[in-house]
Design a protein around this motif. Sequence first.
Motif, mmCIF file in Angstrom:
data_model
loop_
_atom_site.group_PDB
_atom_site.id
_atom_site.type_symbol
_atom_site.label_atom_id
_atom_site.label_comp_id
_atom_site.label_asym_id
_atom_site.label_seq_id
_atom_site.Cartn_x
_atom_site.Cartn_y
_atom_site.Cartn_z
ATOM 1 N N ARG A 266 -7.421 10.288 11.535
ATOM 2 C CA ARG A 266 -6.845 8.866 11.042
ATOM 3 C C ARG A 266 -5.894 8.484 11.133
ATOM 4 N NH1 ARG A 266 -11.717 10.370 6.088
ATOM 5 N NH2 ARG A 266 -13.161 10.090 7.781
ATOM 6 N N ILE A 270 -4.191 5.579 13.033
ATOM 7 C CA ILE A 270 -2.773 4.325 12.430
ATOM 8 C C ILE A 270 -1.438 4.368 12.493
ATOM 9 C CG2 ILE A 270 -2.047 3.956 9.843
ATOM 10 C CD1 ILE A 270 -4.753 5.193 8.681
ATOM 11 N N ARG A 271 -0.896 5.556 12.876
ATOM 12 C CA ARG A 271 0.042 5.247 13.702
ATOM 13 C C ARG A 271 0.601 4.608 15.414
ATOM 14 N NH1 ARG A 271 2.953 8.266 16.894
ATOM 15 N NH2 ARG A 271 1.217 10.627 16.883
ATOM 16 N N TYR A 273 -1.724 2.184 15.804
ATOM 17 C CA TYR A 273 -1.775 0.838 15.589
ATOM 18 C C TYR A 273 -0.968 -0.171 14.995
ATOM 19 C CZ TYR A 273 -6.860 0.989 15.862
ATOM 20 O OH TYR A 273 -8.221 1.597 16.683
ATOM 21 N N PHE A 292 -3.315 3.854 3.029
ATOM 22 C CA PHE A 292 -3.582 3.506 4.294
ATOM 23 C C PHE A 292 -4.887 4.458 4.828
ATOM 24 C CE2 PHE A 292 1.177 3.360 6.062
ATOM 25 C CZ PHE A 292 1.087 1.646 5.729
ATOM 26 N N LEU A 297 -7.038 2.242 7.478
ATOM 27 C CA LEU A 297 -7.234 1.224 8.997
ATOM 28 C C LEU A 297 -7.762 1.865 9.835
ATOM 29 C CD1 LEU A 297 -3.104 0.410 6.414
ATOM 30 C CD2 LEU A 297 -5.966 -0.893 6.882
ATOM 31 N N TRP A 298 -8.303 3.568 10.045
ATOM 32 C CA TRP A 298 -7.649 3.613 11.604
ATOM 33 C C TRP A 298 -9.264 2.731 11.883
ATOM 34 C CZ3 TRP A 298 -9.880 6.228 6.866
ATOM 35 C CH2 TRP A 298 -10.741 6.324 6.306
ATOM 36 N N TYR A 303 -7.810 -2.351 10.230
ATOM 37 C CA TYR A 303 -6.143 -2.379 9.972
ATOM 38 C C TYR A 303 -5.554 -4.320 10.503
ATOM 39 C CZ TYR A 303 -1.993 -2.845 12.282
ATOM 40 O OH TYR A 303 -0.462 -2.235 13.379
#
Length: 344
Positions: A266, A270-271, A273, A292, A297-298, A303
């Motif tokens: 996950r 996120i990173r 995105y 996060f 946000l994954w 997101y």
Amino acid sequence: MAASIELRLTLWICLVFILCFHSVSALIEGLYCGTQSCYDVLGVSRDVSKAELGRAYRQLARRYHPDRFQPGETDDTQESAQQKFLLVATAYETLKDEELRKDYDYMLDHPEEYYSHYYTYYRRRLAPKVDVRIVILVTICAISLFQYYSWWSSYTEAINYLMTVPKYRIQATELAKQQGLLNRTKEKGKNRRSKEEIREEEEQIIRDIIKNKIDIKGGYQKPNVSDILLCKIVLFPYHLCTYVAWNFSWFYRFTIRGEEYGEEERLYIIRKYMKMSQAQFDSLENSLIETFLKQQLWIKENYEAYKKEQEEEMKMKMATDSRWKRYRRWMKSEGPGRITFADD
């Protein structure tokens, strides 16, 4: 019709004659000694030894050298003697080198390989004297050393700064006292140290605790040998295989089998995105990373909503910030490139 056939036949005969004329000429203008044989220039045979070759060259060099040439001794002029000296020097340079001499002998024995001799001559003449691989290796080593030194300088600078921050200095001092590292004992006799020596020792203890306890990330983190350029090049095949295996595992687990993402996966999504590197993402505060994860946000939709919310907050902040207001007024009234008359 017959005339055209005869014309074509004549042209073919002329072309073959020209090619044969070039191929049978063993001595080529512009290569080595030109149309003269290097052996004849030095007055030696093809089986001449290096010692005899050197003696023949020295005799002719003394005779035709511009500084020793006497116009009255021979029929040569100063210019012709200089040309002969250059020819003698070229012949000697060609025959004293074993590799060049092999190429030259091969040209004499195989005059039909006209264009091959041109390629061999200019390839050896224009090739660098130093192996390019050695130059590349030395350059990579120099860059790696500079890179490692630069990282250590940045890391030392960060530690020196943290030594001056009261928050971290007090925490390090408390840890040192708990571990019994700062418990002073009275020293007597010859082994008694000065106050300056004791202060330096305490500073070193506090510095070591800060180094061990504080996790510095980003551009000021502790340098690692595996991160320098040389190690990356050496370990590139390993990292490439690891990257391919990781992508295959990701595709198999989450695309084919449909497994649920773990915390590590996950955070990776996120990173990705946010378009941040691993070092940039690691430098974020833990509370922000937990936020996060709580906002999930994954998931792409979450997101996008978070990103839009952040943009709106930034717009509101810029609209209410006095510095941004002054900047906008300056851009509107004067701005870069605007021609005005300034009253000094």
